[in-house]
Design an enzyme around this catalytic site. Structure first.
Site, PDB file in Angstrom:
ATOM      1  CE  LYS A   1       2.763   8.255 -71.177  1.00 52.14           C
ATOM      2  NZ  LYS A   1       2.529   9.371 -70.235  1.00 52.14           N
TER       3      LYS A   1
ATOM      4  CB  SER B   1      -1.100  10.605 -71.285  1.00 55.03           C
ATOM      5  OG  SER B   1       0.130  10.733 -70.605  1.00 55.03           O
TER       6      SER B   1
ATOM      7  CB  SER C   1       0.347  11.204 -67.537  1.00 52.81           C
ATOM      8  OG  SER C   1      -0.511  12.051 -68.253  1.00 52.81           O
TER       9      SER C   1
END
Ligand code: GLN
Length: 497
Positions: free
Chosen positions: A92, A167, A191
Site C-alpha cells: 500500500k 482505503s 481499510s
C-alpha cells in the site's frame, strides 16, 4: 470463467492464481524461479491494471532484481530467507520505500521519494519478498472507496463499475485479480477488512502495537495499524509473521512475541471448533443491512456452530456510538499529523516565487495539495480541538472510546471471538456515495469499534449475496494479542464453508 479480471481468468498464467504458500514451496524446491513468478504477475498487471487501477506505481526492474537475488541465493544452496521468500507482493502506498515514490494517494506527495524504508518494507525485503509496486489508496487512507485518491479510483475486479472498497482498495483488488498473491494494507477504521470483504479476499487488522508504524505515513496514530492481506487465511498468516514483531523505532510497538498465527491457521484448517465460544454482536445483526449480506452472515454463523462452536448473542450497546467517536478522534489526530505537510519539508511547494511569505506558501501549498475529504477532516479536527470545544468533543469522544473497550472486555468474558458482517452491504457503485460523506462514513459501521479499542480482526470470504451476486465478508474479532484466534476460526471456516 467469463470475467477476465478475476483471479484464474482464462488466458492468465497459472502462476497468478496459485496461493503464496504453493508458490513458495515450488520456488524453494526450485521447480519455479522467483523471477518467472514475479514476471507472471508483472505481465498480469500490464494486461489488466489499466482497467483495475490497483497500482499507483509498478517497480518492474526492482521487483525482478529482488527476485533474481532470491533465485541466486537458493541456487547456491542457501536456505530461504523466510517461508515466503521469492513470492512477490503489492505494498500500500502509505509505507515508505527508498526505491519508489510514496504518495499516500495525495497530490501533496506526488513523486515524493523517502530517504528511508518503513520497518514493514524492510522486513519484507529481508524476507526475500519482491515488491511489485505501490497500491492505490484514498488520500492519506481517508475514505471507504479509493475515490478520495488524487490519482483516480480502483475498480473492483468483480464488477468494474463498483468500488473495491477503501482505503486499501488497491491492495485488495490486486489480490482478487491475480495481480499479486500477497499484499499489505493499513487499517485505521477498516481499510484492510472492508476492501477484503468487497473483493472476496482475506485481510487482517493486527492488534495495535504488534506491527511497526515506523515509516507508515500517519493518518490517526492511535488507530493506524499495518496488516497482511492475501487470498487464503494461511497465506495471510505467513505474511503476518513476516511483518509483525517489536520495533525500537516505533514507541507504540509492544515488546512481546508475535501470536502463533501460522500454527493457529494450520490447526484451524482441520475444521474442528469444539469448545470455541463465538459471540454474535447484536448491534451488527440488524434490519437496515442488505438482506443478502445478513442471509450469508447467518449461514456463516450456523456453519461455525456445525463445526462445534458454541454461539451466543452479545450486547455491545456503545458500539452504536463508535462512528461518532471515531469521526471525532480521527480528524483530531489528522489535523495534527498532517500539519507536517507545509510545503517546506516534503513534496509539493506552491507560490515559492519570491512574492509570497512563508505562511502564504504554506497556505497555497496545502490548498492545492490536499483533496476535499482531507481538508474536511483537518477543519473538523481543528475545530474539535479548539479551546471551548475540546472537552465537549475530543474528551467526550475519548470517554466513549473507553466505554467501547469495556463492551469488548465484557463480551470476551463470555466469548473467545466475536463475529459480524464486515460491511452492511456488498460493493456499491463508484460515484454512489461521493457527494454524501455521512453515507460513506456509515459504511464503516462494523469495522470501527475494534480500532478504537486497539484489538484485532479479520475479514474473510463468506460467499456471494443472493440478491447482488457480489462477495460478502465475515468479520471475526478477537481480544488484544489473541490474533491467533482469528486464524484458527478463519481457517476452520475457510476449509469447510
Ligand atoms: N473509511 C475509514 C475512514 O475513512 C477508515 C479508513 C482506514 O481504515 N484507513 O477513516
Amino acid at each position: 470463467m467469463t470475467n477476465k479480471y478475476l483471479v484464474g481468468a482464462a488466458g492468465s498464467s497459472e502462476l497468478t492464481s496459485m496461493t503464496a504458500a504453493d508458490l513458495a514451496q515450488k520456488i524453494h524446491a526450485r521447480e519455479l524461479s522467483s523471477e518467472e513468478v514475479t514476471q507472471a504477475h508483472l505481465d498480469r498487471i500490464a494486461d489488466i491494471d489499466g482497467d483495475i487501477h490497483a497500482f499507483l506505481h509498478v517497480g518492474a526492474d526492482e521487483a525482478l532484481a529482488a527476485a533474481r537475488q532470491v533465485d541466486e541465493q537458493l541456487d547456491s544452496g542457501a536456505r530461504p530467507a523466510s517461508p515466503l521468500a521469492g513470492v512477490p507482493l503489492a505494498l500500500k502506498d502509505l509505507f515508505t520505500t527508498t526505491d519508489a515514490p510514496t504518495t499516500c494517494g495525495s497530490k501533496i506527495l506526488e513523486g515524493y521519494m523517502s530517504p528511508y524504508d518503513a520497518t514493514v518494507t524492510k522486513r519484507i525485503r529481508e524476507a526475500g519478498i519482491p515488491i511489485l509496486g505501490k497500491t492505490n489508496t484514498d488520500e492519506f487512507a481517508m475514505g471507504s472507496s479509493t475515490e478520495n485518491s488524487a490519482y483516480g479510483p480502483t475498480h473492483n475486479p468483480w464488477d468494474l463499475e463498483r468500488t473495491a472498497g477503501g482505503s486499501g482498495g488497491g491492495s485488495s483488488a490486486a489480490l482478487a485479480s491475480g495481480e499479486a498473491p500477497l499484499a499489505i494494507g493499513t487499517d485505521t477504521g477498516g481499510s484492510i477488512r472492508q476492501p477484503a470483504a468487497l473483493t472476496s479476499t482475506v485481510g487482517v487488522k493486527p492488534t495495535y502495537g504488534t506491527v511497526s508504524r515506523y515509516g507508515l505515513v500517519a493518518c490517526a496514530s492511535s488507530l493506524d495499524q499495518g496488516g497482511p492481506t492475501a487470498r487464503t487465511v494461511f497465506d495471510t498468516a505467513l505474511l503476518h509473521e513476516v511483518i509483525a514483531g517489536p520495533d525500537p523505532y516505533d514507541a507504540t510497538s509492544v515488546d512481546r512475541p508475535v501470536a502463533p498465527v501460522v500454527a493457529a491457521a494450520r490447526e484451524g484448517a482441520r475444521g474442528d471448533l469444539t469448545g470455541v465460544r463465538v459471540g454474535v454482536v447484536k448491534q451488527f445483526d440488524r434490519d437496515g443491512y442488505q438482506s443478502g449480506v445478513l442471509d450469508q452472515f447467518h449461514k456463516a454463523v450456523d456453519h461455525l456452530q456445525s463445526l462445534g462452536a458454541t454461539v451466543v448473542e452479545v450486547d455491545c450497546p456503545h458500539f452504536d456510538d463508535a462512528l461518532a467517536a471515531y469521526y471525532l478522534i480521527l480528524p483530531c489526530e489528522v489535523s495534527s499529523n498532517l500539519a507536517r505537510f507545509d510545503g517546506m519539508r516534503y513534496g509539493l511547494r506552491v507560490g515559492d516565487d519570491g512574492t509570497h511569505s512563508a505562511a502564504e506558501v504554506m497556505a497555497l501549498t496545502r490548498a492545492a495539495g490536499f483533496g476535499p475529504e482531507v481538508k474536511r477532516r483537518i477543519i473538523l479536527g481543528t475545530y474539535a480541538l479548539s479551546v471551548g470545544y475540546y472537552d465537549a468533543y475530543y474528551v467526550q469522544a475519548q470517554r466513549v472510546r473507553t466505554l467501547i473497550a469495556q463492551d469488548f472486555s465484557k463480551a470476551y468474558e463470555q466469548c473467545d471471538v466475536l463475529v459480524s458482517p464486515t460491511t452492511p452491504t456488498t460493493a456499491f457503485k463508484l460515484g454512489d456515495k461521493v457527494s454524501d460523506p455521512l453515507a460513506m462514513y456509515n459504511f464503516d459501521l462494523c469495522t470501527l469499534p475494534l480500532n478504537l479499542a486497539g484489538l484485532c480482526g479479520m475479514s474473510l470470504p463468506a460467499g456471494l449475496a443472493d440478491d447482488t451476486h457480489l462477495p460478502v465478508g465475515l468479520q471475526i474479532m478477537a481480544p488484544a494479542f489473541a490474533d491467533d484466534r482469528l486464524y484458527k476460526v478463519g481457517a476452520a471456516f475457510e476449509a469447510t464453508f
